[in-house]
Design a protein around this motif. Structure first.
Motif, PDB file in Angstrom:
ATOM      1  N   HIS A 125       9.448  10.628  -5.280  1.00  0.00           N
ATOM      2  CA  HIS A 125       8.813  11.912  -5.035  1.00  0.00           C
ATOM      3  C   HIS A 125       8.098  11.963  -3.685  1.00  0.00           C
ATOM      4  N   ALA A 126       7.218  10.986  -3.427  1.00  0.00           N
ATOM      5  CA  ALA A 126       6.474  10.989  -2.167  1.00  0.00           C
ATOM      6  C   ALA A 126       7.420  10.834  -0.979  1.00  0.00           C
ATOM      7  N   ALA A 127       8.476  10.049  -1.163  1.00  0.00           N
ATOM      8  CA  ALA A 127       9.437   9.862  -0.081  1.00  0.00           C
ATOM      9  C   ALA A 127      10.171  11.166   0.233  1.00  0.00           C
ATOM     10  N   TYR A 128      10.577  11.903  -0.806  1.00  0.00           N
ATOM     11  CA  TYR A 128      11.195  13.209  -0.566  1.00  0.00           C
ATOM     12  C   TYR A 128      10.236  14.123   0.193  1.00  0.00           C
ATOM     13  N   CYS A 129       8.986  14.177  -0.283  1.00  0.00           N
ATOM     14  CA  CYS A 129       8.026  15.085   0.335  1.00  0.00           C
ATOM     15  C   CYS A 129       7.825  14.752   1.809  1.00  0.00           C
ATOM     16  N   PHE A 169       0.806  -1.216   0.000  1.00  0.00           N
ATOM     17  CA  PHE A 169       0.000   0.000   0.000  1.00  0.00           C
ATOM     18  C   PHE A 169       0.839   1.267   0.000  1.00  0.00           C
ATOM     19  N   THR A 170       2.142   1.140   0.131  1.00  0.00           N
ATOM     20  CA  THR A 170       3.004   2.323   0.039  1.00  0.00           C
ATOM     21  C   THR A 170       4.004   2.194  -1.101  1.00  0.00           C
ATOM     22  N   PHE A 171       3.679   1.379  -2.107  1.00  0.00           N
ATOM     23  CA  PHE A 171       4.570   1.285  -3.258  1.00  0.00           C
ATOM     24  C   PHE A 171       4.688   2.616  -3.988  1.00  0.00           C
ATOM     25  N   GLN A 172       3.612   3.423  -3.985  1.00  0.00           N
ATOM     26  CA  GLN A 172       3.698   4.741  -4.615  1.00  0.00           C
ATOM     27  C   GLN A 172       4.842   5.540  -4.000  1.00  0.00           C
TER      28      GLN A 172
END
Length: 410
Positions: A103-107, A95-98
């Motif tokens: 990008h999401a990890a940086y944010c 569920f956190t593959f996105q």
């Protein structure tokens, strides 16, 4: 009622062969494991095949180590099904593959106050293959000045894909000509521009499995078999502790339990630059000296989760982290609070107690096996399938030497 003392550990694999063979061998050698109440548990492994599945079918697995679903959607959807419907424990959460797309990890880590270098996302160079793109782009896409964005980030900088993977499409850029050349070559890849951390003292790559972390000196400019330098104490105690805290924070935040993090260290300052690697490389020919630690940690965490009946937490509890981020605490104090949240998520104290009482001989078992002809045969087989025949003798000797050093130092 199902037998709660027998546990099947599923391996969802791609092209890997070395670490799965090692893991299977060690699980088979483990024997009965007693839980904290003294009940004996038996564990076995099985490689999972990809096939049609009934959404109401009951899986046989207690835990699955996933190395495939980050790119193969059929097993990804099966993982979601067994997590949502059957409480199968997964390394890692589908569920956190996105968030594996950088990008999401940086944010998220910027939101938590980590020292991520300035980073911008820029549109595709070439149009995406979608029927509605031309209309949408003509109506809503604003023209932009790539040079102005790069100037805002500052040279030198890196251009790299937002979804990353094995250094694909990464360019170090020092001037506008190189910027446009790299952007023109990016095609339909969505790219970040990220400021370079110049003059760093150390490049640290940390591999975290459950609540255990190994911080290694990484040399990205070298061939794969030389990238992990065997060098202990290359970071100061404070910088080393910060790298560990950041690594475990990232994993706890995203519910990743098998991930690697890259950080650049300048003096005592730690700058995380890539930490969405939730299918990290753990090949013998990459990790070499560190491979026995990795396979031992993976074994212990998997057994702990299965035997204790650890339940997956599909919700991210982000508000707990954001409350720390929004507090008046200074950076070090926030990092300490994040470390507490990570330890709570990983049940760190219970894990270490379990290893001490239920798995007291695992480290010696791993060492004995790594010292055996069986392991050496695995090493030779891996070299033969990785390198051309003319290089077999050279690399067998190279990796035997590094593994021998690990045995000697233990």
């Amino acid at each position: 009622m199902p037998d709660r003392t027998k546990h099947l550990l599923g391996l969802l694999l791609g092209t890997e062969e070395d670490w799965p063979r090692a893991f299977e061998t060690l699980v088979a050698r483990l024997g009965p494991v007693r839980d904290p109440a003294g009940t004996e548990h038996a564990l076995a492994t099985e490689r999972i095949t990809v096939e049609p599945f009934d959404l109401r079918a009951k899986p046989r697995y207690d835990l699955v180590i996933d190395r495939l679903a980050y790119w193969y959607y059929v097993p990804r959807e099966w993982l979601k099904k067994v997590a949502l419907m059957d409480d199968v424990y997964l390394l890692n959460s589908p569920f956190t593959f996105q968030s594996m797309e950088k990008h999401a990890a940086y944010c998220a880590m910027m939101r938590l106050g980590l020292k991520v270098p300035p980073t911008w996302l820029v549109p595709y160079k070439n149009p995406v293959d979608h029927a509605k793109y031309a209309y949408t782009a003509a109506k809503y896409n604003e023209p932009f000045d790539l040079d102005a964005v790069a100037a805002e980030v500052g040279y030198p900088l890196f251009m790299k894909p937002y979804d990353g993977g094995a250094w694909r499409g990464v360019s170090r850029i020092t001037d506008p000509a190189a910027l446009h050349k790299a952007y023109d070559s990016s095609g339909e890849m969505l790219m970040h521009l990220q400021a370079s951390v110049e003059g760093y003292d150390s490049f640290a790559r940390s591999l975290t499995i459950g609540p255990e972390t190994m911080v290694m000196r990484f040399q990205p400019e070298k061939p794969m078999h030389e990238r992990y330098a065997v060098q202990h104490g290359f970071l100061s105690p404070d910088a080393g502790s910060e790298v560990v805290s950041i690594s475990r924070l990232i994993n706890a935040f995203f519910r990743w339990e098998f991930n690697s993090c890259e950080s650049l260290v300048v003096g005592e300052e730690v700058y995380p630059i890539d930490y969405a690697n939730a299918c990290p490389d753990i090949s013998i020919t990459s990790l070499h000296y560190y491979f026995p630690w990795a396979i031992g940690a993976l074994l212990k965490w998997s057994v702990f989760c299965a035997v204790t009946g650890r339940r997956a937490r599909l919700d991210l509890d982000t508000r707990n982290y954001f409350e720390v981020a929004d507090s008046q605490l200074d950076y070090d104090a926030k990092l300490a609070e994040y470390r507490k949240l990570a330890d709570e998520y990983f049940d760190t104290a219970a894990y270490h107690e379990f290893c001490a009482t239920s798995l007291p001989n695992v480290d010696n078992m791993v060492r004995d096996w790594v010292s055996s002809p069986d392991f050496d045969a695995l090493l030779v087989d891996t070299v033969r399938t990785t390198y051309p025949p003319a290089e077999h003798d050279r690399f067998v000797a190279h990796f035997r030497g590094l593994i021998g050093l690990w045995i000697q130092e233990g």
